[in-house]
Write a protein that holds these residues in place. Sequence first.
Motif, PDB file in Angstrom:
ATOM      1  N   GLY A 124      48.067  35.875  41.313  1.00 41.53           N
ATOM      2  CA  GLY A 124      47.777  34.439  41.315  1.00 41.53           C
ATOM      3  C   GLY A 124      46.290  34.131  41.336  1.00 41.53           C
ATOM      4  O   GLY A 124      45.877  32.988  41.264  1.00 41.53           O
ATOM      5  N   HIS A 125      45.481  35.171  41.382  1.00 44.46           N
ATOM      6  CA  HIS A 125      44.026  34.972  41.396  1.00 44.46           C
ATOM      7  C   HIS A 125      43.502  34.493  40.066  1.00 44.46           C
ATOM      8  O   HIS A 125      42.370  34.041  39.951  1.00 44.46           O
ATOM      9  N   TYR A 157      44.797  30.310  44.927  1.00 45.00           N
ATOM     10  CA  TYR A 157      46.049  30.842  44.357  1.00 45.00           C
ATOM     11  C   TYR A 157      46.971  29.653  44.098  1.00 45.00           C
ATOM     12  O   TYR A 157      46.734  28.551  44.589  1.00 45.00           O
ATOM     13  N   GLU A 180      52.843  31.632  46.114  1.00 43.84           N
ATOM     14  CA  GLU A 180      51.593  31.238  46.788  1.00 43.84           C
ATOM     15  C   GLU A 180      50.804  32.411  47.341  1.00 43.84           C
ATOM     16  O   GLU A 180      49.642  32.288  47.653  1.00 43.84           O
ATOM     17  N   SER A 202      49.076  36.318  47.467  1.00 43.99           N
ATOM     18  CA  SER A 202      48.189  36.994  46.516  1.00 43.99           C
ATOM     19  C   SER A 202      48.504  38.479  46.444  1.00 43.99           C
ATOM     20  O   SER A 202      47.696  39.273  45.990  1.00 43.99           O
TER      21      SER A 202
END
Length: 625
Positions: free
Chosen positions: A72-73, A100, A112, A114
């Motif tokens: 999600g980065h 994120y 949500e 990482s």
Amino acid sequence: MPLLERINEPADLRQLSPAQLTALAEEIRHFLVRHVAKTGGHLGPNLGVVELTLALHRTFDSPRDILLWDVGHQAYVHKLVTGRAAEFSGLRQRGGLSGYPSRSESAHDHIEHSHASMALSYADGMAKARGLSGDSGRHIVAVVGDGALTGGAAWEALNSIAAAPDRPVVIIVNDNGRSYAPTVGGLARHLAALRTHAGYEQMLKWGKRALDGAGPAGHTVYRALHAAKQGIKDALAPQALFEDLGLKYLGPVDGHDIAALEEALELAKACHAPVIVHCITRKGLGYRPAEEDETDHFHGIGAIDPLTGSQLRPSGLTWSAAFGQELVTVAAERPDVVAITAAMPGSVGLTGFATEYPARFFDVGIAEQHAVGSAAGLAMAGLHPVVALYGTFLNRAVDQVLMDLALHRLGVTLVIDRAGVTGDDGPSHNGVWDLALLQSVPGLRMAAPRDLPTLHEELREALEVADAPTAIRFPRGAVGPGVPPLRRADGVDVLRESPGGVLVVAVGALARTALEAADLCAQRGVETTVVDPRWVKPLSPELLRLAARHQVVVTVEDGLRTGGVGTVLLQELADAGVTADVRVLGVTDGFPEQGTRAEVLAEAGLTARSIADAVVRAVASRTAA
Ligand SMILES: Cc1ncc(C[n+]2csc(CCOP(=O)(O)OP(=O)(O)O)c2C)c(N)n1
Ligand SMILES: CC(=O)[C@@H](O)[C@H](O)COP(=O)(O)O
Ligand SMILES: [Mg+2]
């Protein structure tokens, strides 16, 4: 008006011409550099997915279609095109935009945390749920990096996804050839071989163009070539592993060519079966300092000068670097010492070791469970492995610590970096669980150095232990000035001594804060003795003896309050019949909102002032009783 200001939702992207899309991609890159240079963040990964994100949001209809981002980065562009451009000045800050995806920010966001290699599991679950609900029109798309694909959990999910051709999932492999460093392992080699396909596909395209000009005869030749494509493919290019699994494979596709991407995504959409779209991208594309940065192409940065890319606030000697330097020194004396990282050699300080001792250095990819499991194998063969990983990522390897290391009583040393509150990387990155989790590991010994000398000492002490796993934990950031002891008694460092009846037990790097708190207490007439236990598992008998000689005992740790060092001390004092009034200070909210480390520590009551308040209150209530 800048094109980006016209994009409030993904549908706005579908009105743009190819030229406008090219211009928009340019604008987005400038926007990312301008903002992330100020806030810090994952600049390189996001520069690499600009075109991919635009093509995804033009082809699929989020939020009706589900777009999942592994780790999600790399979701900043996704946030930009889903109406959040105005919030980027608060990226990764308290009350600001998360670094994120975040469901509280947008219906377009889903996962949500990482932690890598999990997106395909969500996709598999969502596909099963879609099957049960009969909502066959909803597409489920997961973007997974080549690094995240080296994580075991991704293959557990692929195994399940591939088993159900009637449960279509679109898997986008965002292949930039890197995690931080170049992605390692057989899978990386396979992806690289598939990338050479690019040449093969280009050759086919060139052949089509060349033969198109040759009229009917040329078409006959091209059709024959195309018909023989599978044979050519098998002959010229490796048989895609994914197809053998039962997944359709499309690619490789130029991940910066929006038209080519959309063509492949439309094919994938029409597949109605689990399909992989293998996209070739470049981390840091479009920003020269990132493109030229051989370390990690600006994977994750602090604030920088946007013109030069140079760090604005260099941190000085970090705990990671200090550890890495000492390990190189020790390794010269200890040929049995080997080092393992899970795809983060630079971040955990092992670059020097890898350079000095390449044969004794192992990067296993984003595979923490395997990192610990393979350490068991190395230890059984008579070596002393050092496994360096972040506290929050150690969580997924606790079973390996328990059953592969502790049960077998193996001399493996875990170096837990980013232990305690990290802050701006959000709730899933704080390394607050290790002290509590590892307290439950039979036989494991754990140290928490407070400064450089104790880091060196405790690392060497750990490496001497051959019949049990050991762990050394330290926080993110600079080591800071030394905290010399007044004296050492049976392993416990006395940092400040007073005749008063209050003992403050300070774990690791919070020792300096505890000493500041002691000064504040003294100003309020409360004299304290401050000690650093150094080894927090098992606790030294001297610590129990010291505690038994005080009326009030306050423990301070940068970790979960429940189940941490203070809880264990409280329990051991009770078991010994000690009547001291024990107050345990630690992190109570395991998922604090993002913010700076200082903000989150303050929220947890772990500043000098809040510790002093707790001590004074404990004394007052003891006196009143
Ligand atoms: C379980 C876990 N281990 C380590 C990390 C640290 N980490 C964050 S991003 C990253 C590299 C991801 O590589 P890739 O999936 O290829 O994405 P890219 O950055 O190349 O876009 C790593 C190792 C993590 N997020 N999760
Ligand atoms: C996304 C991820 O997990 C890493 O990139 C992490 O954000 C790095 O953290 P540090 O900045 O503390 O190295
Ligand atoms: Mg990658």
